[in-house]
Design a protein around this motif. Sequence first.
Motif, PDB file in Angstrom:
ATOM      1  N   CYS A   1       0.835  -1.201   0.000  1.00 50.23           N
ATOM      2  CA  CYS A   1       0.000   0.000   0.000  1.00 50.23           C
ATOM      3  C   CYS A   1       0.866   1.246   0.000  1.00 50.23           C
ATOM      4  CB  CYS A   1      -0.957   0.015   1.195  1.00 50.23           C
ATOM      5  SG  CYS A   1      -0.217   0.484   2.755  1.00 50.23           S
ATOM      6  N   GLY A   2       0.238   2.344  -0.368  1.00 53.74           N
ATOM      7  CA  GLY A   2       0.881   3.637  -0.258  1.00 53.74           C
ATOM      8  C   GLY A   2       0.823   4.108   1.184  1.00 53.74           C
TER       9      GLY A   2
ATOM     10  N   THR B   1      -4.950   1.768   5.059  1.00 52.12           N
ATOM     11  CA  THR B   1      -3.768   2.316   5.712  1.00 52.12           C
ATOM     12  C   THR B   1      -2.656   1.284   5.843  1.00 52.12           C
ATOM     13  OG1 THR B   1      -4.571   1.687   7.895  1.00 52.12           O
ATOM     14  CG2 THR B   1      -5.248   3.846   7.061  1.00 52.12           C
ATOM     15  N   PRO B   2      -1.415   1.724   6.062  1.00 48.23           N
ATOM     16  CA  PRO B   2      -0.324   0.767   6.310  1.00 48.23           C
ATOM     17  C   PRO B   2      -0.608  -0.146   7.497  1.00 48.23           C
ATOM     18  CG  PRO B   2       0.577   2.934   5.805  1.00 48.23           C
ATOM     19  CD  PRO B   2      -0.909   3.112   5.931  1.00 48.23           C
ATOM     20  N   GLU B   3      -1.195   0.392   8.554  1.00 43.44           N
ATOM     21  CA  GLU B   3      -1.499  -0.429   9.726  1.00 43.44           C
ATOM     22  C   GLU B   3      -2.456  -1.553   9.368  1.00 43.44           C
ATOM     23  OE1 GLU B   3       0.079   3.388  10.712  1.00 43.44           O
ATOM     24  OE2 GLU B   3      -1.748   2.892   9.581  1.00 43.44           O
TER      25      GLU B   3
ATOM     26  N   ILE C   1      -3.528  -7.336   7.573  1.00 45.13           N
ATOM     27  CA  ILE C   1      -4.018  -8.285   6.574  1.00 45.13           C
ATOM     28  C   ILE C   1      -2.910  -9.240   6.160  1.00 45.13           C
ATOM     29  CG2 ILE C   1      -4.896  -8.500   4.217  1.00 45.13           C
ATOM     30  CD1 ILE C   1      -6.373  -5.833   4.679  1.00 45.13           C
ATOM     31  N   ALA C   2      -1.715  -8.707   5.911  1.00 44.11           N
ATOM     32  CA  ALA C   2      -0.592  -9.560   5.495  1.00 44.11           C
ATOM     33  C   ALA C   2      -0.313 -10.643   6.521  1.00 44.11           C
ATOM     34  CB  ALA C   2       0.649  -8.706   5.255  1.00 44.11           C
TER      35      ALA C   2
ATOM     36  N   GLU D   1       5.601  -1.336   1.407  1.00 45.81           N
ATOM     37  CA  GLU D   1       5.011  -0.004   1.502  1.00 45.81           C
ATOM     38  C   GLU D   1       5.681   0.957   0.530  1.00 45.81           C
ATOM     39  OE1 GLU D   1       4.801   3.236   5.080  1.00 45.81           O
ATOM     40  OE2 GLU D   1       4.123   1.183   5.517  1.00 45.81           O
ATOM     41  N   PHE D   2       4.875   1.826  -0.071  1.00 46.22           N
ATOM     42  CA  PHE D   2       5.391   2.827  -1.003  1.00 46.22           C
ATOM     43  C   PHE D   2       5.282   4.189  -0.328  1.00 46.22           C
ATOM     44  CE2 PHE D   2       3.968  -0.752  -3.563  1.00 46.22           C
ATOM     45  CZ  PHE D   2       5.093  -0.985  -4.330  1.00 46.22           C
ATOM     46  N   THR D   3       6.402   4.649   0.175  1.00 45.82           N
ATOM     47  CA  THR D   3       6.426   5.861   0.987  1.00 45.82           C
ATOM     48  C   THR D   3       6.038   7.079   0.152  1.00 45.82           C
ATOM     49  OG1 THR D   3       8.168   4.926   2.361  1.00 45.82           O
ATOM     50  CG2 THR D   3       7.850   7.308   2.476  1.00 45.82           C
ATOM     51  N   GLY D   4       5.048   7.808   0.641  1.00 38.48           N
ATOM     52  CA  GLY D   4       4.621   9.035  -0.010  1.00 38.48           C
ATOM     53  C   GLY D   4       3.485   8.886  -0.988  1.00 38.48           C
TER      54      GLY D   4
END
Length: 280
Positions: A226-227, A234-236, A241-242, A252-255
Amino acid sequence: MHEKLRRQSDQETIAVLLPHGEHTLCYDLVGAETGQVVAFTHSLAADLGLWAEQVPALVAAGYRVLRVDLRGHGGSRGPAGPYTIDALADDLIAVADATGIERFHFVGLSIGGAVGQSLGLRHPRRVQSLMLCDTQSQSFPDAATHWGGRIDKLRQTGSVESIADDTMKRWLTPEFQAAHPHRWQQIRSTVACCTVDGYIGCAQALADFSYTDRLDQVAVPVLVACGSEDPRATPEESRRIAALFRDGRYEEFTGARHVPNVEQPEAFNRVLTDWLQQVQ
């Protein structure tokens, strides 16, 4: 019977219409016939063109790419919903059957990630790996109000144009819009041209599903990505889920916001091709 719909000269792909029950599914297929297949399902209100940044990299790496439009999106048509996530997953299987594809890697974004979960649970022999991007494993707790308000607005206005700008704010950063105005406008136009029935039918599917308690049954390797600035997936939540999969990993794709494959294509393609090499 298949019907050729249009040619995209940049990739020399031919979009094809496939009758499937009451629906007509639009897809394209490009790359060497001997290559492993990577199948894509896009987000709500997009179409197969959302993956334009991924096609050249995968074809150059020797893969065969299958992209399918969701019901009521892009070139796919059919009666109004509500639809279900399982039915949307079965649409992809129908296209795979029609094109003689037995197994494939799958990449899905947002609702496409939910479709991937259904594939992993219900069609395990067809799926070689899953990459699930900016997605959810069940309907959000506020699904009734979140989707209900949008559905009411679309029914009142008769057009997805009415929510196109809000959608783009969630999907892409202002920096991307400033740096890539043509691509930004292209995607916005796709959102605005989504059919109301297609949007509502898929939104109703997102408002009524849950795979969370069964994800440990998925046997294939799964990459959840995710971004970092995605306001909903969200990343959380993506890390959670992972962790539910037997073989789940996180990236994660920062930004980036909701569509990191467009906002950060080089980074996304690197992660994707590295992933495919690990699981092939």
